[in-house]
Design a protein around this motif. Structure first.
Motif, PDB file in Angstrom:
ATOM      1  N   LEU A  55      47.236  37.043  32.069  1.00 28.30           N
ATOM      2  CA  LEU A  55      48.391  37.034  32.989  1.00 28.30           C
ATOM      3  C   LEU A  55      49.647  37.640  32.362  1.00 28.30           C
ATOM      4  O   LEU A  55      50.765  37.362  32.795  1.00 28.30           O
ATOM      5  N   MET A  68      44.111  42.198  33.442  1.00 29.31           N
ATOM      6  CA  MET A  68      43.663  42.146  34.837  1.00 29.31           C
ATOM      7  C   MET A  68      42.611  41.061  35.045  1.00 29.31           C
ATOM      8  O   MET A  68      42.523  40.454  36.118  1.00 29.31           O
ATOM      9  N   PRO A 126      51.713  33.877  47.413  1.00 21.75           N
ATOM     10  CA  PRO A 126      51.617  32.470  47.005  1.00 21.75           C
ATOM     11  C   PRO A 126      52.085  32.212  45.576  1.00 21.75           C
ATOM     12  O   PRO A 126      52.176  31.065  45.159  1.00 21.75           O
ATOM     13  N   VAL A 127      52.401  33.257  44.817  1.00 20.35           N
ATOM     14  CA  VAL A 127      52.794  33.065  43.410  1.00 20.35           C
ATOM     15  C   VAL A 127      54.134  32.345  43.323  1.00 20.35           C
ATOM     16  O   VAL A 127      55.057  32.636  44.084  1.00 20.35           O
ATOM     17  N   ARG A 140      50.706  39.538  37.322  1.00 22.67           N
ATOM     18  CA  ARG A 140      49.861  38.644  38.103  1.00 22.67           C
ATOM     19  C   ARG A 140      49.254  39.390  39.277  1.00 22.67           C
ATOM     20  O   ARG A 140      49.963  39.966  40.088  1.00 22.67           O
ATOM     21  N   ARG A 141      47.918  39.356  39.338  1.00 20.70           N
ATOM     22  CA  ARG A 141      47.244  39.876  40.534  1.00 20.70           C
ATOM     23  C   ARG A 141      47.262  38.784  41.584  1.00 20.70           C
ATOM     24  O   ARG A 141      46.977  37.627  41.302  1.00 20.70           O
ATOM     25  N   THR A 142      47.559  39.174  42.799  1.00 21.54           N
ATOM     26  CA  THR A 142      47.641  38.197  43.881  1.00 21.54           C
ATOM     27  C   THR A 142      47.586  38.947  45.209  1.00 21.54           C
ATOM     28  O   THR A 142      47.029  40.034  45.274  1.00 21.54           O
ATOM     29  N   ARG A 143      48.176  38.341  46.235  1.00 20.51           N
ATOM     30  CA  ARG A 143      48.266  39.083  47.487  1.00 20.51           C
ATOM     31  C   ARG A 143      49.687  39.040  48.013  1.00 20.51           C
ATOM     32  O   ARG A 143      50.461  38.131  47.715  1.00 20.51           O
ATOM     33  N   GLN A 146      49.094  40.899  53.685  1.00 17.15           N
ATOM     34  CA  GLN A 146      47.651  40.776  53.897  1.00 17.15           C
ATOM     35  C   GLN A 146      46.824  41.433  52.796  1.00 17.15           C
ATOM     36  O   GLN A 146      45.603  41.445  52.895  1.00 17.15           O
TER      37      GLN A 146
END
Ligand SMILES: [Zn+2]
Lengths: 189, 107
Positions: A55, A68, A126-127, A140-143, A146
């Motif tokens: 992270l 990643m 959501p982070v 940080r990989r997240t969304r 969408q």
């Protein structure tokens, strides 16, 4: 050699923060077991950067290495150095099972400038982006909205967003709208 | 809202970062099995009301699969653990027993 074309042609908008596509940037995908000594050594030799912890992203000079997954890092470098650096990485890894690919055109890189970047992103991810929870050097990989993105905090007033090229237009429009003037609550200044 | 801690990257992941993979610890019925056993393997699921073991993938994060033990009725999460195992580890079983003394144990 063909002229480099970024996904959005360097589009930029000014709102509560500045949202601007970065100039062409080299991005190299490296997949290998990061827990093996040979991988850390090869990455250090080719980039000058020790493998980042989970992270996190580490930067030295004009390069950065982002964590990643336990078997993947993404290396950022100047556009024109990507092919050479990818070759160096692969050569350094030798017989160690690995995959190195120059993926510079696969993703879009969008720069966010201004103290409000946390509140803009917090509208759609959501982070936990509170200053104590996510700061410079965090990756940080997240969304967002969408789609899949990665968030990279590089300074108190600066962050970067990485997304796939195919959704760059959507992400840029989303960010521009989320960064509308006078739309931030101002909790994290 | 369901949140699961990904044991691979350590992120407390929101449900929107995850994709469900259904019941965990299924035993594959191989070529030597009967048609009924193979059909069971493909289609029959436990679907309990209470303690359940599931597979989840941190698809919007580190991209890795893991296991979770939770209560399907209350959404209480007992713990998450590595995907590289065929049965829930002792600490997860102990955590469930501490909260659900009446639980009959893993199937
Ligand atoms: Zn994860």
């Amino acid at each position: 050699m063909a002229e480099a074309m970024t996904a959005l042609g360097g589009a930029a908008t000014e709102g509560a923060i500045r949202v601007a596509e970065a100039p062409p940037t080299g991005m190299i995908a490296l997949r290998a077991d990061l827990s093996t000594r040979a991988v850390g050594k090869a990455v250090k030799e080719a980039t000058g950067i020790a493998l980042p912890r989970a992270l996190r992203i580490e930067t030295a000079k004009d390069r950065s290495v982002a964590w990643m997954a336990p078997d993947e890092v993404l290396v950022f470098c100047p556009w024109e150095k990507a092919a050479g650096l990818a070759a160096d990485l692969s050569e350094g890894l030798g017989d160690t099972p690995h995959l190195v690919a120059d993926m510079s055109s696969a993703r879009a890189l969008i720069d966010l400038s201004g103290p409000g970047w946390r509140e803009v992103l917090a509208k759609g991810t959501p982070v936990d982006l509170a200053p104590g929870a996510f700061g410079p050097g965090d990756f940080r990989r997240t969304r967002l909205g969408q789609v899949a993105v990665a968030i990279w905090a590089s300074g108190p007033e600066r962050a970067h967003l990485i997304c796939f090229r195919s959704v760059a237009g959507f992400v840029f429009d989303w960010l521009s709208m989320a960064a509308a003037r006078d739309s931030l609550p101002g909790l994290w200044r | 809202m369901l949140q699961l801690e990904c044991p691979v990257c350590g992120v407390l992941a929101d449900e929107t970062e995850l994709v469900p993979g259904g019941e965990a610890h299924l035993q594959r019925a191989g070529p030597d099995s009967t048609d009924d056993a193979f059909a069971d393997y493909l289609f029959t699921r436990a679907n309990p009301r209470g303690v359940h073991f599931e597979r989840w993938c941190h698809v919007y994060g580190c991209g890795k699969w893991f296991h979770a033990a939770r209560d399907t009725a209350t959404l209480e999460v007992f713990g998450t653990y590595s995907a590289q195992t065929t049965a829930p580890p002792d600490d997860i079983v102990a955590a469930i027993r501490a909260r659900r003394p009446e639980w009959e144990g893993p199937a």
